[in-house]
Scaffold this motif. Structure first.
Motif, short mmCIF file in Angstrom:
data_model
loop_
_atom_site.label_atom_id
_atom_site.label_comp_id
_atom_site.label_asym_id
_atom_site.label_seq_id
_atom_site.Cartn_x
_atom_site.Cartn_y
_atom_site.Cartn_z
N LYS A 40 14.04 -0.82 6.01
CA LYS A 40 13.06 -2.15 6.09
C LYS A 40 12.70 -2.25 4.81
CE LYS A 40 9.17 -3.45 8.18
NZ LYS A 40 7.95 -2.77 10.12
N ASN A 41 12.67 -3.36 3.85
CA ASN A 41 11.94 -3.35 2.10
C ASN A 41 10.16 -3.62 2.55
OD1 ASN A 41 14.51 -2.77 1.78
ND2 ASN A 41 14.59 -5.79 1.34
N ILE A 42 10.05 -2.93 2.21
CA ILE A 42 8.09 -2.75 2.29
C ILE A 42 7.61 -3.52 1.01
CG2 ILE A 42 6.31 -1.62 2.49
CD1 ILE A 42 7.86 0.41 4.44
N ASP A 43 7.37 -4.30 1.16
CA ASP A 43 6.11 -4.88 -0.39
C ASP A 43 5.48 -4.51 -0.90
OD1 ASP A 43 5.46 -6.52 -2.38
OD2 ASP A 43 5.13 -8.27 -1.44
N LEU A 44 5.30 -3.60 -2.15
CA LEU A 44 4.09 -2.39 -2.44
C LEU A 44 3.55 -2.95 -3.52
CD1 LEU A 44 5.86 0.88 -2.73
CD2 LEU A 44 4.04 -0.35 -0.32
N SER A 45 3.89 -4.49 -4.13
CA SER A 45 3.00 -4.72 -5.78
C SER A 45 2.12 -5.28 -5.13
CB SER A 45 4.06 -6.41 -5.31
OG SER A 45 3.15 -7.68 -4.24
N VAL A 46 1.27 -5.14 -3.25
CA VAL A 46 -0.22 -5.20 -3.99
C VAL A 46 -0.93 -4.40 -3.95
CG1 VAL A 46 -1.92 -5.55 -2.47
CG2 VAL A 46 -0.43 -7.55 -2.09
N ILE A 47 -0.38 -2.76 -3.54
CA ILE A 47 -0.62 -1.13 -3.73
C ILE A 47 -0.91 -0.83 -5.58
CG2 ILE A 47 -0.07 1.03 -3.56
CD1 ILE A 47 0.52 0.03 -0.87
N PHE A 48 0.99 -1.63 -5.80
CA PHE A 48 0.59 -1.35 -7.42
C PHE A 48 -0.20 -2.20 -8.32
CE2 PHE A 48 5.14 0.20 -5.72
CZ PHE A 48 4.92 1.59 -6.68
N ARG A 49 -0.53 -3.21 -7.92
CA ARG A 49 -1.63 -4.34 -8.19
C ARG A 49 -3.04 -3.39 -9.00
NH1 ARG A 49 -1.73 -8.31 -11.97
NH2 ARG A 49 -3.64 -9.39 -11.61
#
Length: 176
Positions: A1-10
Motif C-alpha cells: 500500500k502506498n502512503i503519501d508522506l508529502s504532507v509530513i515532509f512539507r
C-alpha cells in the motif's frame, strides 16, 4: 500500500525553514530512534517557534512513528528534572511541550537535563521503593515558543542540543 508522506515532509520542511541540511539532520535523528532504539543519541532536539506553527503536531507524528504511548511519554519539565522518575523504567522517547527552566535551582535543573541527555546510567527512584539504575536510552524532544537561551548557553559547545528554530509565523505558514 502506498502512503503519501508529502504532507509530513512539507511540515518538517516548514519547521526547518526549508533548510535541507537541517531537515536531513532531523530525519537522521528520527532514523536513529527507529534503527537503534536501545542506543542513546546523546543530544536532544529543541524545536522553537511561534504559537500555532505545528510543533506539537510534529511531536505527535513522531510519537506514532515510535510506537505510541507504549514507548513514548509526554512530560512537563518539572517531571523530567524531579526526584521521582518512575516513568524512566519503560519509556524511551520523551516529549516536553514548553520546556522551561524556572525556580530557584536553574543550574541544578540544567544539570539533570544534561545527565538525561548524555549520561550513561540513570537512577530510578519511586516513592517507597529502593532506587536502582538503568542504562540511558532516552530520546528527548522538546519545544518552546521562546529560544531557551539558558539551556543553550550552559552548554558552551551546544553539543547536547539540536536546535531547530522556525522563523515563519503562523499566518505565513497557513498562506503557503
Amino acid at each position: 500500500k502506498n502512503i503519501d508522506l508529502s504532507v509530513i515532509f512539507r511540515h518538517l520542511d516548514i519547521q526547518c525553514n526549508f533548510d535541507k541540511a537541517v531537515s536531513t539532520n532531523f530525519l537522521d535523528v528520527l532514523a536513529h530512534g527507529l534503527q537503534k532504539p536501545y542506543e542513546n543519541l546523546r543530544y536532544a532536539t529543541l524545536l522553537v517557534g511561534d504559537r500555532g506553527i505545528g510543533k506539537t503536531q510534529l511531536w505527535e507524528i513522531i510519537e506514532k512513528l515510535y510506537g505510541g504511548r507504549k514507548y513514548c511519554i509526554w512530560l512537563k519539565t518539572r517531571d523530567v528534572v524531579g526526584r521521582f522518575r518512575g516513568w524512566m523504567r519503560d519509556k524511551s522517547n520523551l516529549f516536553i511541550n514548553e520546556i522551561e527552566i524556572t525556580g530557584y535551582d536553574k543550574g541544578g535543573q540544567i544539570h539533570i537535563l544534561k545527565e538525561l541527555i548524555d549520561g550513561t546510567n540513570h537512577t530510578i527512584e519511586t516513592k517507597g521503593v529502593d532506587s536502582y539504575q538503568i542504562k540511558n536510552h532516552f530520546r528527548l524532544f522538546a519545544s518552546s515558543n521562546e529560544l531557551q537561551q539558558l539551556l543553550i548557553e550552559q552548554d558552551k559547545k551546544n553539543r547536547r542540543w539540536f536546535v531547530v528554530e522556525c522563523v515563519m509565523l503562523r499566518d505565513e505558514i497557513t498562506k503557503k
